[in-house]
Design an enzyme around this catalytic site. Structure first.
Site, PDB file in Angstrom:
ATOM      1  N   ASN A  10      -1.693   0.039   5.989  1.00  0.00           N
ATOM      2  CA  ASN A  10      -2.381   0.328   4.732  1.00  0.00           C
ATOM      3  C   ASN A  10      -2.805  -1.001   4.129  1.00  0.00           C
ATOM      4  O   ASN A  10      -1.983  -1.736   3.583  1.00  0.00           O
ATOM      5  CB  ASN A  10      -1.451   1.081   3.771  1.00  0.00           C
ATOM      6  CG  ASN A  10      -2.098   1.297   2.404  1.00  0.00           C
ATOM      7  OD1 ASN A  10      -3.314   1.175   2.255  1.00  0.00           O
ATOM      8  ND2 ASN A  10      -1.291   1.604   1.406  1.00  0.00           N
ATOM      9  N   TRP A  11      -4.094  -1.308   4.267  1.00  0.00           N
ATOM     10  CA  TRP A  11      -4.599  -2.580   3.761  1.00  0.00           C
ATOM     11  C   TRP A  11      -4.661  -2.627   2.239  1.00  0.00           C
ATOM     12  O   TRP A  11      -4.870  -3.689   1.657  1.00  0.00           O
ATOM     13  CB  TRP A  11      -5.994  -2.854   4.326  1.00  0.00           C
ATOM     14  CG  TRP A  11      -6.027  -3.211   5.782  1.00  0.00           C
ATOM     15  CD1 TRP A  11      -4.956  -3.293   6.630  1.00  0.00           C
ATOM     16  CD2 TRP A  11      -7.189  -3.534   6.554  1.00  0.00           C
ATOM     17  NE1 TRP A  11      -5.382  -3.645   7.891  1.00  0.00           N
ATOM     18  CE2 TRP A  11      -6.745  -3.798   7.875  1.00  0.00           C
ATOM     19  CE3 TRP A  11      -8.545  -3.613   6.278  1.00  0.00           C
ATOM     20  CZ2 TRP A  11      -7.626  -4.147   8.899  1.00  0.00           C
ATOM     21  CZ3 TRP A  11      -9.426  -3.957   7.289  1.00  0.00           C
ATOM     22  CH2 TRP A  11      -8.963  -4.228   8.587  1.00  0.00           C
ATOM     23  N   LYS A  12      -4.546  -1.477   1.583  1.00  0.00           N
ATOM     24  CA  LYS A  12      -4.709  -1.393   0.127  1.00  0.00           C
ATOM     25  C   LYS A  12      -6.056  -2.012  -0.271  1.00  0.00           C
ATOM     26  O   LYS A  12      -7.020  -1.880   0.469  1.00  0.00           O
ATOM     27  CB  LYS A  12      -3.517  -2.033  -0.584  1.00  0.00           C
ATOM     28  CG  LYS A  12      -2.185  -1.420  -0.139  1.00  0.00           C
ATOM     29  CD  LYS A  12      -1.024  -1.801  -1.023  1.00  0.00           C
ATOM     30  CE  LYS A  12       0.253  -1.145  -0.516  1.00  0.00           C
ATOM     31  NZ  LYS A  12       1.392  -1.368  -1.440  1.00  0.00           N
ATOM     32  N   HIS A  95      -0.433   8.415  -2.400  1.00  0.00           N
ATOM     33  CA  HIS A  95       0.277   7.134  -2.403  1.00  0.00           C
ATOM     34  C   HIS A  95       0.797   6.866  -3.813  1.00  0.00           C
ATOM     35  O   HIS A  95       0.170   7.228  -4.813  1.00  0.00           O
ATOM     36  CB  HIS A  95      -0.663   6.004  -1.956  1.00  0.00           C
ATOM     37  CG  HIS A  95       0.042   4.716  -1.704  1.00  0.00           C
ATOM     38  ND1 HIS A  95       0.425   3.863  -2.716  1.00  0.00           N
ATOM     39  CD2 HIS A  95       0.456   4.141  -0.552  1.00  0.00           C
ATOM     40  CE1 HIS A  95       1.034   2.813  -2.196  1.00  0.00           C
ATOM     41  NE2 HIS A  95       1.072   2.956  -0.886  1.00  0.00           N
ATOM     42  N   GLU A 166       8.067   6.712   0.796  1.00  0.00           N
ATOM     43  CA  GLU A 166       7.897   5.360   0.258  1.00  0.00           C
ATOM     44  C   GLU A 166       8.615   5.262  -1.079  1.00  0.00           C
ATOM     45  O   GLU A 166       8.060   5.605  -2.114  1.00  0.00           O
ATOM     46  CB  GLU A 166       6.415   5.010   0.113  1.00  0.00           C
ATOM     47  CG  GLU A 166       5.533   6.148  -0.429  1.00  0.00           C
ATOM     48  CD  GLU A 166       4.226   5.641  -0.998  1.00  0.00           C
ATOM     49  OE1 GLU A 166       3.749   4.603  -0.540  1.00  0.00           O
ATOM     50  OE2 GLU A 166       3.702   6.281  -1.923  1.00  0.00           O
ATOM     51  N   GLY A 172       6.229  -3.419  -2.163  1.00  0.00           N
ATOM     52  CA  GLY A 172       5.716  -4.696  -2.615  1.00  0.00           C
ATOM     53  C   GLY A 172       6.684  -5.499  -3.452  1.00  0.00           C
ATOM     54  O   GLY A 172       6.308  -6.489  -4.074  1.00  0.00           O
ATOM     55  N   SER A 210       8.099  -1.422   2.207  1.00  0.00           N
ATOM     56  CA  SER A 210       8.265  -2.834   2.600  1.00  0.00           C
ATOM     57  C   SER A 210       8.895  -3.000   3.979  1.00  0.00           C
ATOM     58  O   SER A 210       9.781  -3.834   4.180  1.00  0.00           O
ATOM     59  CB  SER A 210       9.085  -3.601   1.554  1.00  0.00           C
ATOM     60  OG  SER A 210       8.391  -3.655   0.319  1.00  0.00           O
ATOM     61  N   GLY A 232       1.941  -5.003   3.251  1.00  0.00           N
ATOM     62  CA  GLY A 232       1.651  -6.432   3.361  1.00  0.00           C
ATOM     63  C   GLY A 232       1.698  -6.977   4.774  1.00  0.00           C
ATOM     64  O   GLY A 232       0.871  -7.811   5.161  1.00  0.00           O
TER      65      GLY A 232
END
Length: 257
Positions: A10-12, A95, A166, A172, A210, A232
């Protein structure tokens, strides 16, 4: 539970034309012996570019959101049929950042999952609790309520979804659920899916708080952790590749899981 691990990036809201190409070129160059399913969820403007960059690879294209509407006067929205035109295979729905910043309700998430399914796209349904909810002992009830809304709306084809747990407090933040904590919640979700469909084993349940190179192996070794939703670490080719290889090793070491 699925027969092979599923790892989804997930590049966000990150990326750029040159950065995307460099990242995906490096991932393809270091692919090696990857034996797991892989998807990459990218921002809308890069669907065309990434579709072309992934052509001929086993990596599936994913989007980060979808409208609850099929068509119409909804400026700024993107429909499932539009995503399908770009060969999108996966789409994130619900999300935690969408729930928090855009006030998406459980009904919204369920309807988005329905739109994705109607267009032949696999929705990755995200569920998870806040730190306050965990400390209040509400984790199980929160995730069950979030998933129940999706099951209620899509019960006839619920075996076609992917679920991602999640924990909001671990996204994050550098904090991560322990393998035992993750497994406990995944087991609750698995039991809920089992009650909803006899084909529950088709549904992959990913961990999405994470996951990184340091904890991936331990998390992926848990019996009900079928893969990972990677934030990330997916923006660094070496880190993402290391997670893919650890997922592949786990799948080969435990082929009956």
């Amino acid at each position: 539970m699925s027969t092979s691990k599923l790892i989804v990036a997930n590049w966000k809201m990150n990326g750029g034309l040159s950065a995307n190409q460099l990242l995906l070129d490096d991932i393809k160059a270091g692919w090696g012996a990857v034996h797991c399913r892989v998807g990459v969820c990218v921002p809308y403007p890069y669907l065309t570019q990434v579709q072309l960059l992934l052509a001929g690879t086993p990596i599936a294209l994913g989007a980060q959101d979808v409208s609850i509407h099929a068509t119409g006067a909804y400026t700024g929205e993107v429909s499932g049929s539009m995503l399908r035109d770009f060969g999108v295979r996966y789409c994130l729905v619900g999300h935690s950042e969408r729930r928090q910043y855009h006030r998406e309700s459980e009904v919204d998430v369920a309807l988005k999952a329905r739109q994705a399914l109607a267009c032949g796209i696999t929705p990755i349904v995200c569920v998870g609790e806040t730190l306050a909810q965990r400390e209040a002992g509400e984790t199980d009830s929160v995730v069950k309520r979030q998933l129940a809304a999706v099951i209620h709306e899509n019960g006839h084809c619920i075996s076609e979804i992917v679920v991602a747990y999640e924990p909001v407090w671990a996204i994050g933040t550098g904090r991560t659920a322990t393998p035992d904590q993750a497994q406990a919640v995944h087991a609750v979700l698995r039991a809920q899916l089992k009650a909803a469909t006899p084909q529950h084993e088709r549904v992959a349940i990913l961990y999405g708080g994470s996951m990184n190179t340091g904890n991936a192996a331990d998390l992926l070794s848990q019996p009900d952790v079928d893969g990972g939703l990677i934030g990330g670490a997916s923006l660094k080719a070496n880190d993402f590749l290391e997670i893919l290889h650890k997922a592949s090793h786990e799948a080969l070491a435990n082929p009956m899981k």
